[in-house]
Design a protein around this motif. Sequence first.
Motif, mmCIF file in Angstrom:
data_model
loop_
_atom_site.group_PDB
_atom_site.id
_atom_site.type_symbol
_atom_site.label_atom_id
_atom_site.label_comp_id
_atom_site.label_asym_id
_atom_site.label_seq_id
_atom_site.Cartn_x
_atom_site.Cartn_y
_atom_site.Cartn_z
ATOM 1 N N ARG A 140 44.572 48.799 49.984
ATOM 2 C CA ARG A 140 45.436 48.421 51.094
ATOM 3 C C ARG A 140 44.621 47.845 52.258
ATOM 4 N NH1 ARG A 140 50.728 47.617 51.100
ATOM 5 N NH2 ARG A 140 50.018 45.769 52.139
ATOM 6 N N HIS A 141 43.497 48.461 52.535
ATOM 7 C CA HIS A 141 42.809 48.140 53.790
ATOM 8 C C HIS A 141 41.508 47.362 53.641
ATOM 9 C CE1 HIS A 141 45.508 50.636 56.215
ATOM 10 N NE2 HIS A 141 45.542 51.405 55.146
ATOM 11 N N ILE A 142 40.881 47.438 52.494
ATOM 12 C CA ILE A 142 39.551 46.823 52.375
ATOM 13 C C ILE A 142 39.557 45.635 51.413
ATOM 14 C CG2 ILE A 142 37.139 47.200 51.746
ATOM 15 C CD1 ILE A 142 37.941 48.730 54.221
ATOM 16 N N ASN A 143 39.914 45.874 50.171
ATOM 17 C CA ASN A 143 39.795 44.843 49.130
ATOM 18 C C ASN A 143 40.542 43.573 49.504
ATOM 19 O OD1 ASN A 143 39.836 46.971 46.154
ATOM 20 N ND2 ASN A 143 38.283 46.557 47.685
ATOM 21 N N GLY A 144 39.838 42.475 49.458
ATOM 22 C CA GLY A 144 40.479 41.195 49.708
ATOM 23 C C GLY A 144 40.669 40.932 51.181
ATOM 24 N N LYS A 145 41.089 41.959 51.924
ATOM 25 C CA LYS A 145 41.414 41.778 53.338
ATOM 26 C C LYS A 145 40.148 41.700 54.181
ATOM 27 C CE LYS A 145 44.690 43.888 56.536
ATOM 28 N NZ LYS A 145 45.494 45.102 56.734
ATOM 29 N N ARG A 146 39.247 42.644 53.971
ATOM 30 C CA ARG A 146 38.045 42.683 54.809
ATOM 31 C C ARG A 146 36.777 42.494 54.008
ATOM 32 N NH1 ARG A 146 41.494 46.629 57.428
ATOM 33 N NH2 ARG A 146 42.174 45.583 59.333
ATOM 34 N N MET A 147 36.871 42.752 52.710
ATOM 35 C CA MET A 147 35.711 42.588 51.842
ATOM 36 C C MET A 147 36.246 41.846 50.622
ATOM 37 S SD MET A 147 33.406 45.752 50.595
ATOM 38 C CE MET A 147 33.138 46.859 51.925
ATOM 39 N N ALA A 148 35.678 40.691 50.319
ATOM 40 C CA ALA A 148 36.184 39.951 49.167
ATOM 41 C C ALA A 148 35.037 39.633 48.237
ATOM 42 C CB ALA A 148 36.858 38.667 49.618
ATOM 43 N N MET A 149 35.362 39.462 46.979
ATOM 44 C CA MET A 149 34.301 39.293 45.995
ATOM 45 C C MET A 149 34.508 38.010 45.190
ATOM 46 S SD MET A 149 32.873 42.474 43.949
ATOM 47 C CE MET A 149 31.419 42.450 42.917
ATOM 48 N N VAL A 150 33.408 37.332 44.917
ATOM 49 C CA VAL A 150 33.424 36.162 44.037
ATOM 50 C C VAL A 150 32.664 36.552 42.781
ATOM 51 C CG1 VAL A 150 32.662 33.784 43.751
ATOM 52 C CG2 VAL A 150 33.478 34.561 45.969
ATOM 53 N N PHE A 151 33.322 36.462 41.643
ATOM 54 C CA PHE A 151 32.696 36.956 40.422
ATOM 55 C C PHE A 151 31.964 35.855 39.679
ATOM 56 C CE2 PHE A 151 36.010 39.952 41.371
ATOM 57 C CZ PHE A 151 35.384 41.158 41.144
ATOM 58 N N GLN A 152 31.249 36.289 38.652
ATOM 59 C CA GLN A 152 30.360 35.367 37.962
ATOM 60 C C GLN A 152 31.103 34.268 37.214
ATOM 61 O OE1 GLN A 152 27.555 35.731 34.086
ATOM 62 N NE2 GLN A 152 26.991 37.058 35.748
ATOM 63 N N ASP A 153 32.023 34.675 36.365
ATOM 64 C CA ASP A 153 32.629 33.701 35.460
ATOM 65 C C ASP A 153 34.017 33.324 35.939
ATOM 66 O OD1 ASP A 153 33.591 32.225 33.443
ATOM 67 O OD2 ASP A 153 33.227 33.679 31.858
ATOM 68 N N PRO A 154 34.188 32.102 36.455
ATOM 69 C CA PRO A 154 35.483 31.741 37.029
ATOM 70 C C PRO A 154 36.588 31.628 35.983
ATOM 71 C CG PRO A 154 34.036 29.859 37.002
ATOM 72 C CD PRO A 154 33.224 31.024 36.526
ATOM 73 N N MET A 155 36.223 31.586 34.699
ATOM 74 C CA MET A 155 37.284 31.513 33.695
ATOM 75 C C MET A 155 37.938 32.875 33.532
ATOM 76 S SD MET A 155 38.685 29.181 31.881
ATOM 77 C CE MET A 155 40.371 29.723 31.880
ATOM 78 N N THR A 156 37.156 33.943 33.588
ATOM 79 C CA THR A 156 37.727 35.265 33.370
ATOM 80 C C THR A 156 38.224 35.904 34.653
ATOM 81 O OG1 THR A 156 35.471 36.058 33.367
ATOM 82 C CG2 THR A 156 36.534 35.856 31.250
ATOM 83 N N SER A 157 37.821 35.411 35.816
ATOM 84 C CA SER A 157 38.280 36.059 37.036
ATOM 85 C C SER A 157 39.571 35.452 37.576
ATOM 86 C CB SER A 157 37.180 36.060 38.104
ATOM 87 O OG SER A 157 36.742 34.762 38.362
ATOM 88 N N LEU A 158 40.022 34.339 36.993
ATOM 89 C CA LEU A 158 41.320 33.786 37.392
ATOM 90 C C LEU A 158 42.379 34.162 36.359
ATOM 91 C CD1 LEU A 158 40.272 30.214 38.526
ATOM 92 C CD2 LEU A 158 41.122 32.023 39.991
ATOM 93 N N ASN A 159 43.602 34.303 36.807
ATOM 94 C CA ASN A 159 44.707 34.627 35.914
ATOM 95 C C ASN A 159 45.192 33.353 35.222
ATOM 96 O OD1 ASN A 159 47.115 35.304 34.736
ATOM 97 N ND2 ASN A 159 47.797 36.591 36.417
ATOM 98 N N PRO A 160 45.082 33.281 33.894
ATOM 99 C CA PRO A 160 45.422 32.024 33.211
ATOM 100 C C PRO A 160 46.917 31.712 33.201
ATOM 101 C CG PRO A 160 44.869 33.721 31.602
ATOM 102 C CD PRO A 160 44.600 34.307 32.961
ATOM 103 N N THR A 161 47.755 32.685 33.548
ATOM 104 C CA THR A 161 49.196 32.445 33.464
ATOM 105 C C THR A 161 49.816 32.137 34.825
ATOM 106 O OG1 THR A 161 49.797 34.746 33.806
ATOM 107 C CG2 THR A 161 49.321 34.098 31.562
ATOM 108 N N MET A 162 48.992 32.074 35.858
ATOM 109 C CA MET A 162 49.531 31.793 37.197
ATOM 110 C C MET A 162 48.953 30.489 37.710
ATOM 111 S SD MET A 162 49.250 35.353 39.233
ATOM 112 C CE MET A 162 49.757 35.106 40.891
ATOM 113 N N THR A 163 49.721 29.727 38.468
ATOM 114 C CA THR A 163 49.170 28.527 39.084
ATOM 115 C C THR A 163 48.148 28.964 40.126
ATOM 116 O OG1 THR A 163 50.831 28.507 40.809
ATOM 117 C CG2 THR A 163 51.324 27.261 38.824
#
Lengths: 312, 364
Positions: free
Chosen positions: B99-122
């Motif tokens: 609720r308070h930290i993830n994404g909002k105040r601390m965000a992460m960029v992962f190694q493999d952009p193919m697996t870190s994106l949702n393939p079923t969403m635009t």
Amino acid sequence: MAADYKGQPILAVEGLKQYFRVSSSFTVKAVDNVSFRIYPGETYGLVGESGSGKSTIGRSVIRLYDPTAGKITFNGMDISKKISKSDSKALRTQMQMIFQDPMASLNPRKKVEDIIGEGLDIHHAYSSRSERKQKIDAILAKVGLAPEHSSRYPHQFSGGQRQRVGIARALIMNPKLIIADECISALDVSIQAQVVNLMKDIQQETGAAYLFIAHDLSMVKYISDRIGVLHLGHLLETGTTDEIFENPVHPYTRSLLSAIPSPNPVLEKNRTAESYDYRTSGLDYTKGTDHHVSGSHYVKCTDEEFQRFTAR
Amino acid sequence: MAEAKEKILNIENLDITFRTTAGPVHAIRGVNIDLYKGETVAIVGESGSGKSVTMKAAMGILAGNSVINSGTIEFSYKHEDGTPEKVDILTKDKKWIRRHINGKRMAMVFQDPMTSLNPTMTIGKQIMEGMIWHFKTPRQEAWNKAVELLKEVGIEDAEKRMKNYPHQLSGGMRQRVVIAIALSCNPDLLICDEPTTALDVTIQAKIIELIRRVQKERGISVIYITHDLGVVAKVADYVNVMYAGKIVEKGNINEIFYDPRHPYTWGLLSAMPDLDTDDERLYTIPGSPPNLLHEKPGDAFAPRNRYALVLDDKAEPPMFRITETHSAATWLLDPRAPKVEMPQELKNRIERMKKEAMANGSRL
């Protein structure tokens, strides 16, 4: 054994074209009119970004694809058309491939001895079980693994060790040419160095030629005698490693070289890599012809472009 | 700098074990990391050294079989009304962190952009998701912001691209989208976990420049996890070298590159291919990283260290302070230790690098 440039090339590729038909109106020209030669005992580095067609060339050469056009001569035999059974046998033993991801390219359900020994099994290259074991152990020792590793499965190894297994598998048939397709890209920097050194040692010992495919020019520099720079299926610049690194002519080569980060923080912080975009560069690769720069250094471009490149 | 720096993240004495079927794996063994506002810290090490686990702990996204034995991870941020707040991430439950930290105040960029994106969403939806969830941003506003973000990370035709799916984009573009998602909620801290390892060198250079530009414009702090020292030289202010779950050397960028003290750092630097020499062979660190399933007494690096002392097999070296910012964990720095110099080739290389730097008019 040093590279032997006087004799016949082990591999000669002339005007290789590899097209993939996607639909009736759209064909991907993955490799367009590429020619190069590899001599016995030498390492030819093929560099370029993903999608430039470097892996496709490797796969066409080993005949995983049927080339659309062009001539591939390996060890004196034409392998670009239909291959006879005996030629096919020779090709399958004398040319081998090392793949990029050692986890994906090793069968997880087979023991290392069976992965390495598969070639021996297929070609009946031994007369007794003990001879088979002896051959496998010798290859394992060559790549820096112990005989007791032979009864393990791939998942029991670290990434670097797995790639050694991949190299051992390629070496077992004593190939004359090894195609190494991005074989170090998936490894850590310190492990990359180990694998590159190992490949150099093996070349010294066996005199095998390498077609070394990679996108990382800094490692290519260490292992290659000559380099070919590939972009969008066109071989833009070829020459010895020194010629390419000392005097890169084509803007794409220059951008590749300048993209290598150097481990010197003060310099690196203030440096921006040269960028290159084919669409905005105004170049047309299809019109280019080979222009001689110096020695064995050639660049593919039009006359007008050549003047522009060399004027700098 | 004279002004007092604002500390954003303070990891102290972190110690993590994973319960596995083969037995406990002691992955993190007492890690300390400080990060100040607007600065970049790099964590360098081979695979399995614990660099990703450390940052996953800070994000509260550790795997279920982890046990945190000791340590604190203090994260400082400001509420929307500007009141400062300091929390220990490790004491909070997953829901609160979400609720308070993830994404909002601390965000992460992962190694493999193919697996870190949702393939079923635009990709548009994926960028808007965080804003809508955290701030209840109205859809239209979120859409506009997402288009802005795509432009900011250098994607042309942003409006059109919003409706694309990840498979329609190239690797470099996908990683740009991942960065746009990470930036969508204006985080204070961006954690980049090997953001360019899966990419080509030319694309790598562009992504690194993008992260640097975004950092400068927004004044955010960045933690960079990588095994590539060339990348570190480009981005980092401070460097932590990790080995077998411990930080073995830390210092500012110049100290690590021009005056390394730990034999492992020497090894890492020497193993970098050097474009300026014609050495036939690359230097390698012998052996491979230790299996943390079997803990041995003494320095974990000793078996691979050609400068190892007898003492290294018996006792683990503490951190020896060299300067205010620079310290290293090796017995070679003990006053009683024999005098050992770094390998001659590395020394020559550093001398050459220093000269080049001087020639370019910068001072060390």
